[in-house]
Scaffold this motif. Structure first.
Motif, mmCIF file in Angstrom:
data_model
loop_
_atom_site.group_PDB
_atom_site.id
_atom_site.type_symbol
_atom_site.label_atom_id
_atom_site.label_comp_id
_atom_site.label_asym_id
_atom_site.label_seq_id
_atom_site.Cartn_x
_atom_site.Cartn_y
_atom_site.Cartn_z
ATOM 1 N N UNK A 680 -2.214 33.688 -23.770
ATOM 2 C CA UNK A 680 -2.191 33.713 -22.302
ATOM 3 C C UNK A 680 -0.978 32.967 -21.731
ATOM 4 N N UNK A 681 -0.378 32.089 -22.520
ATOM 5 C CA UNK A 681 0.724 31.275 -22.002
ATOM 6 C C UNK A 681 1.880 31.303 -23.022
ATOM 7 N N UNK A 682 2.376 32.520 -23.298
ATOM 8 C CA UNK A 682 3.345 32.647 -24.399
ATOM 9 C C UNK A 682 4.704 32.009 -24.129
ATOM 10 N N UNK A 683 4.978 31.646 -22.877
ATOM 11 C CA UNK A 683 6.295 31.086 -22.570
ATOM 12 C C UNK A 683 6.339 29.565 -22.669
ATOM 13 N N UNK A 684 5.288 28.961 -23.227
ATOM 14 C CA UNK A 684 5.277 27.499 -23.204
ATOM 15 C C UNK A 684 6.398 26.903 -24.034
ATOM 16 N N UNK A 685 6.966 27.677 -24.966
ATOM 17 C CA UNK A 685 8.116 27.186 -25.732
ATOM 18 C C UNK A 685 9.360 27.051 -24.861
ATOM 19 N N UNK A 686 9.457 27.904 -23.848
ATOM 20 C CA UNK A 686 10.731 28.086 -23.141
ATOM 21 C C UNK A 686 10.805 27.392 -21.796
ATOM 22 N N UNK A 687 9.678 27.011 -21.261
ATOM 23 C CA UNK A 687 9.709 26.390 -19.939
ATOM 24 C C UNK A 687 8.529 25.439 -19.783
ATOM 25 N N UNK A 688 8.714 24.403 -18.998
ATOM 26 C CA UNK A 688 7.565 23.544 -18.710
ATOM 27 C C UNK A 688 6.670 24.212 -17.661
ATOM 28 N N UNK A 689 5.429 23.820 -17.661
ATOM 29 C CA UNK A 689 4.485 24.272 -16.633
ATOM 30 C C UNK A 689 3.953 23.032 -15.925
ATOM 31 N N UNK A 690 3.882 23.118 -14.628
ATOM 32 C CA UNK A 690 3.257 22.006 -13.903
ATOM 33 C C UNK A 690 1.749 22.129 -14.104
ATOM 34 N N UNK A 691 1.132 21.034 -14.561
ATOM 35 C CA UNK A 691 -0.281 21.095 -14.964
ATOM 36 C C UNK A 691 -1.105 20.112 -14.141
ATOM 37 N N UNK A 692 -2.315 20.538 -13.846
ATOM 38 C CA UNK A 692 -3.240 19.634 -13.159
ATOM 39 C C UNK A 692 -4.631 19.749 -13.786
ATOM 40 N N UNK A 693 -5.373 18.700 -13.629
ATOM 41 C CA UNK A 693 -6.790 18.726 -14.004
ATOM 42 C C UNK A 693 -7.574 18.640 -12.710
ATOM 43 N N UNK A 694 -8.624 19.434 -12.638
ATOM 44 C CA UNK A 694 -9.492 19.307 -11.473
ATOM 45 C C UNK A 694 -10.625 18.341 -11.834
ATOM 46 N N UNK A 695 -10.701 17.267 -11.083
ATOM 47 C CA UNK A 695 -11.743 16.272 -11.366
ATOM 48 C C UNK A 695 -13.112 16.914 -11.137
ATOM 49 N N UNK A 696 -13.979 16.800 -12.153
ATOM 50 C CA UNK A 696 -15.287 17.447 -12.082
ATOM 51 C C UNK A 696 -16.140 16.865 -10.952
ATOM 52 N N UNK A 697 -15.953 15.591 -10.675
ATOM 53 C CA UNK A 697 -16.793 14.949 -9.648
ATOM 54 C C UNK A 697 -16.289 15.225 -8.237
ATOM 55 N N UNK A 698 -14.999 15.016 -8.030
ATOM 56 C CA UNK A 698 -14.468 15.066 -6.661
ATOM 57 C C UNK A 698 -13.769 16.381 -6.327
ATOM 58 N N UNK A 699 -13.415 17.153 -7.338
ATOM 59 C CA UNK A 699 -12.651 18.379 -7.089
ATOM 60 C C UNK A 699 -11.183 18.112 -6.868
ATOM 61 N N UNK A 700 -10.804 16.851 -6.913
ATOM 62 C CA UNK A 700 -9.410 16.473 -6.673
ATOM 63 C C UNK A 700 -8.523 17.018 -7.804
ATOM 64 N N UNK A 701 -7.306 17.426 -7.425
ATOM 65 C CA UNK A 701 -6.357 17.884 -8.436
ATOM 66 C C UNK A 701 -5.539 16.689 -8.926
ATOM 67 N N UNK A 702 -5.630 16.436 -10.216
ATOM 68 C CA UNK A 702 -4.916 15.279 -10.764
ATOM 69 C C UNK A 702 -3.765 15.770 -11.642
ATOM 70 N N UNK A 703 -2.551 15.314 -11.366
ATOM 71 C CA UNK A 703 -1.409 15.777 -12.163
ATOM 72 C C UNK A 703 -1.493 15.288 -13.607
ATOM 73 N N UNK A 704 -0.990 16.088 -14.501
ATOM 74 C CA UNK A 704 -0.960 15.722 -15.919
ATOM 75 C C UNK A 704 0.473 15.361 -16.281
ATOM 76 N N UNK A 705 0.648 14.109 -16.698
ATOM 77 C CA UNK A 705 1.986 13.640 -17.060
ATOM 78 C C UNK A 705 2.191 13.660 -18.565
#
Lengths: 757, 228
Positions: A680-705
């Motif tokens: 599903x994400x075959x380009x991960x070798x070639x480019x970064x993707x901005x990633x977030x986790x959705x907090x299960x409790x608050x629904x807040x989007x938390x960036x992944x560093x």
């Protein structure tokens, strides 16, 4: 007089110890010269001009406190010490923060001021520092830096090691390796400077410049190290600020400024070393015995003058007898099944780096230009439209992995591109955009393209049909590529907007089809293959013969269609500056084609492969300038088509996935298995993707560093690792939702069904 | 390099510029800085006056620009040496032959490089060199040129006549490009194998350069041989 000299490694990337000893021996024939080393594998210990050896255990084993005392005793006893190793010089500076009269090495305060990449102490010299970026920045920013500099970039540590990183996967692998070797995450990327390498070596005592010479590399090893050079005086315009630099840093000891001189004669400082260089004796051959000057200044004992023998020097390889009291150690056993012996760093310098890091966590920090802004967070911010589009999803009802259509984002991007094309158009020249269907054939995106006045850029008749089904008319279709005849039977009978021939054979087929009434287009032209970058597409231009064939072929094109030229190269792959050079180059080819064929170019189609930020941000002026260049150089052009390609598609979709399992290993190393995969994400070798986790409790989007977690795909495939060295937010657990943004381009269109039963 | 004395070209070849070098006096005194090449002209590539040479010339200009890869226009056209090795050339030669040839001599390399530099917008001059080699080297070259039935008039004892380019890099400073070697000649060079014995920079218009051009620390007067 007793002089301790370290750094005797004499392999392909030698240390200066042997050269220092040779020079000192000429200046002080009766001095007792002691060779200091930390491994009996270092071949320089067998050099015949050493009077004594001081072989210590490797840095990994040494009791640094006890060894520091030993060195102090040696210095107190009147011995002089000249270090031939950067890291040893740093360690000595930490042991003797106030210096020692007999330690002929720079103080820590001076060493700190020459740290790469900024080399602050050298700011008064007539040099420039190549552009750099700290790896503390986000992957998103680092990728942008690489693109901006055409992937001609180096990843460097603060003191040693530099690796070319011509692709994103190379960069991530080298970053990982360098961080481990040198015990620091603080590395930097630096733009390559093309030119000739030269150095200035200096010798100084307590802030007084004793001497300096310039050396141009005249032969180099495969590692880029000096093998031969010519030596000359340092010009006054360099000498005076150098003298000031030595004064300001209260420098003692040797030093080397490594530089590159570019084609316009500008000097670029690559680094400064706190020691004499390995070619030190080459300067002595030329009559500049800088180690002897140093000892003379420290002892006030006059050195024997050394006559200049030649202004050029070279190296040869010599066999020397091994000292019987230090027989050669056995070769280490190769790792089972591996190729070759592991021989790197016999004295354990990498261990010393780790230990220095323990002594002072900031000792090995890279030095960046003072900046009022806060240090980078390492996490790329999400555009507001991303946040809105993600918030609009009902993830509870979503089966993952699942692509998310980023409605607001896509709508705004297409509108912006349409507005730009409109604003760049004039009465004489229309600027249009083409939506490259292959970047993402999702009907919603094709419809957006239609609604915003784009043309449909197709590389197969299947794609043409997709465009027609959404509502494009044939005269809004641009047909390109070698697959334009596939599948058979789908060629529109109506007039298309443009057809570009990918080869001479393709052109002849187009000519025949037009003559037979099987194909019609308002513009018929050629795609040209840029000769300096490898490509399999377009008509080659790499010799006068192929060029002549192109000219002859263009003359065969039907005269009742306007003539056009198409050029395409992925800017994200070749780099932004390189792309613009290709564009300029293409205009020259077009001028030649016009002149030689007698055909006027009326349509110019330029692609593509634009990274979204490079297209949408800060490019308006460049694109406006480009349109102006076309108007100036190709007077007959009436239409310019640009292909933003993945700049439209990539931000327009994200991939949602869930964590299946978290595996914790030693040293904070974590493997998190997710339900997405490289399918599903075959380009991960070639480019970064901005990633977030959705907090299960608050629904807040938390960036992944960045961190020590690896995201493993669900497939039973060894290479199914979709992200390395990330940091999942505190509290992440199985079942949590992760979202990979920037997945709407080739991630989506090249995704495949795998492992789904 | 083109010599009227060079009769190796097949009979019937058409020349538009058939006069260059016609009056070369190879018997000139060898005590002059230019030796027997004291009055020798720079090589000149001929044009058939037809599309074949137009195409070759246009290709050269566009290809050179492409090969810059975004680099500085003062970068030497290193690609030419990859395209065409250095070796014997039968003169006269035309653009359509010269640009695609697998082997060409220094006169072709220099003439092509000059076109490229000028097209880039760089102020460039043709340059002629006399270099010192050894008896072994010149004997070897004499043999190779002989095998191809091409004149070896460019060899005289242990000295050779060579051609290159001078490009302006400052107000009155030049670099000397040796296109056959693919390098800039070292201005600090002194004597010995491969060293420069004399140089002549040809400038039809010397306005602004009455005092010559600076090469390294030497000043070279234009349109005359200068001993190094």
């Amino acid at each position: 007089m007793k002089i301790y000299v370290s750094g005797l490694y004499a392999g392909g990337n030698p240390q200066p110890g042997v050269g220092i000893v040779r020079s000192l021996r000429q200046g002080y024939p009766n001095a007792t010269i002691v060779g200091v080393e930390y491994s009996n594998r270092v071949s320089g210990i067998h050099f015949g001009k050493l009077d004594e050896l001081w072989i210590q255990r490797p840095w990994s084993e040494l009791d640094l406190d006890a060894y520091g005392e030993k060195v102090r005793e040696a210095l107190d006893a009147g011995g002089l010490w000249i270090s031939g190793s950067d890291l040893e010089a740093m360690w000595l500076a930490s042991v003797f923060p106030d210096g020692h009269p007999n330690l002929l090495a720079p103080p820590m305060s001076g060493i700190k001021r020459i740290t790469k990449p900024v080399v602050e102490a050298a700011s008064g010299l007539p040099i420039k520092i190549p552009t750099y970026l700290s790896t503390e920045h986000s992957d998103w920013d680092l990728h942008a830096f690489c693109r901006e500099h055409n992937w001609r970039v180096w990843l460097k540590g603060p003191y040693y090691d530099a690796s070319r990183t011509p692709t994103w996967d190379t960069f991530t692998a080298v970053r990982n390796a360098l961080s481990k070797v040198w015990s620091t995450e603080k590395l930097f990327l630096q733009a390559h400077v093309s030119g000739y390498e030269e150095s200035v070596m200096l010798s100084a005592f307590r802030g007084e410049l004793l001497g300096a010479v310039s050396m141009r590399k005249r032969d180099i090893t495969t590692e880029g190290k000096t093998w031969a050079g010519d030596v000359s005086e340092v010009p006054a315009s360099f000498m005076e600020p150098l003298r000031q630099m030595v004064r300001d840093t209260n420098w003692t000891g040797g030093g080397e400024l490594e530089m590159v001189r570019d084609a316009s004669d500008q000097l670029w400082l690559i680094e400064m070393n706190p020691r004499f260089p390995a070619w030190v004796h080459g300067a002595t051959i030329a009559g500049h015995n800088l180690p002897a000057l140093l000892v003379q200044a420290a002892t006030r004992v006059a050195a024997q003058p050394v006559p200049a023998v030649a202004s050029e020097f070279t190296r040869i390889v010599l066999e020397v007898p091994v000292r019987p009291d230090y027989p050669l150690p056995p070769l280490p056993e190769p790792f089972a099944g591996a190729v070759g012996h592991s021989m790197k760093h016999p004295s354990g310098l990498t261990s010393l780096a780790a230990r220095l890091h323990e002594i002072d966590p900031h000792m090995l920090d890279v030095a960046l230009a003072p900046d009022a802004a806060a240090p980078p967070s390492g996490v790329a911010e999400l555009p507001d439209t991303f946040v809105a589009d993600i918030a609009a999803q009902d993830f509870d009802a979503m089966q993952t992995p699942q692509y998310i259509y980023m409605d607001t984002t896509a709508t705004s991007l297409f509108k912006r591109a349409a507005d730009r094309a409109h604003s760049l158009s004039t009465n004489g020249v229309e600027v249009i955009s083409g939506y490259s269907i292959k970047t993402n054939p999702d009907k919603r995106l094709i419809k957006l393209a239609l609604d915003n006045g784009f043309y449909a850029e197709a590389i197969s008749l299947g794609e043409v049909q997709s465009a027609l089904e959404v509502g494009f008319r044939p005269d809004q279709v641009i047909l390109n590529g070698p697959g334009k005849w596939w599948p058979e039977g789908l060629m529109p009978r109506e007039t298309m907007h443009a057809v570009f021939c990918d080869s001479i054979a393709d052109l002849d087929r187009v000519v025949a089809a037009v003559a037979a009434g099987d194909m019609s287009a308002k513009h018929i032209g050629v795609r040209i293959r840029t000769p300096n970058i490898t490509s399999r597409f377009g008509i080659p231009l790499d010799s006068p013969t192929t060029f002549a064939k192109l000219i002859a072929a263009v003359k065969r094109l039907p005269n009742d269609s306007a003539f056009g030229v198409h050029f395409h190269m992925a800017s994200s792959h070749v780099g932004v500056a390189q792309w613009w050079h290709l564009f300029e180059s293409m205009l020259r080819w077009c001028q030649s084609i016009e002149k030689l064929s007698g055909r006027t170019i009326e349509m110019l189609d330029m692609g593509g492969g634009w990274y979204p930020d490079d297209w949408h941000e800060d490019q308006i002026s460049k694109i406006a300038r480009a349109a102006e260049r076309v108007r100036t150089m190709l007077l007959g052009v009436r239409q310019i088509a640009s292909e933003p390609g993945k700049a439209m598609a990539q931000p327009s979709m994200a991939l949602a996935m869930r964590i299946l399992e978290i595996q914790e290993h030693e040293d904070d190393y974590i493997e998190a298995v997710v339900d997405a995969s490289i399918a599903e994400i075959p380009m991960h070798f070639w480019q970064p993707h901005r990633m977030v986790r959705q907090c299960a409790e608050t629904g807040e989007l938390q960036p992944i560093g960045r961190g020590k977690t690896h995201l493993m795909g669900r497939l039973c495939m060894e290479h199914d690792i979709i992200a390395s060295n990330v940091q999942l937010p505190e509290g992440t657990r199985a079942g949590d939702l992760l979202i990979f943004c920037d997945a709407g381009g080739y991630d989506r269109s090249m995704s495949y069904v795998f492992g789904r039963g | 390099m083109y010599l009227a004395a060079d009769k190796t070209k097949p009979e019937g070849a058409q020349l538009e510029d058939a006069h260059c070098g016609d009056d070369v006096d190879l018997a000139a005194p060898t005590t002059a800085p230019g030796g027997k090449w004291q009055t020798f002209p720079n090589s000149h590539i001929s044009h058939h006056g037809a599309a074949c040479c137009d195409i070759a010339h246009q290709w050269l200009i566009a290809f050179d620009y492409a090969q810059l890869n975004g680099g500085d226009v003062l970068t030497g056209p290193r690609w030419m040496r990859e395209q065409s090795a250095w070796g014997p050339t039968a003169w006269p030669i035309h653009w359509c032959e010269a640009v695609g040839a697998k082997t060409v001599d220094c006169g072709v390399h220099a003439a092509i490089a000059h076109e490229a530099f000028v097209a880039r917008g760089v102020r460039a001059f043709r340059a002629q060199f006399i270099q010192r080699y050894s008896a072994d080297a010149t004997a070897s070259w004499r043999q190779n040129w002989g095998k191809e039935s091409v004149s070896d008039h460019w060899i005289d004892g242990e000295a050779i006549y060579h051609e290159g380019n001078a490009i302006l890099i400052g107000d009155d400073e030049v670099k000397l490009w040796d296109g056959s070697a693919g390098w800039w000649i070292n201005p600090r060079g002194d004597a010995g194998y491969g060293s420069l014995a004399a140089v002549r920079i040809e400038a039809p218009d010397i306005d602004g350069f009455a005092d010559g051009l600076l090469w390294g620390e030497r000043r070279i007067m234009l349109n005359q041989w200068v001993a190094m």
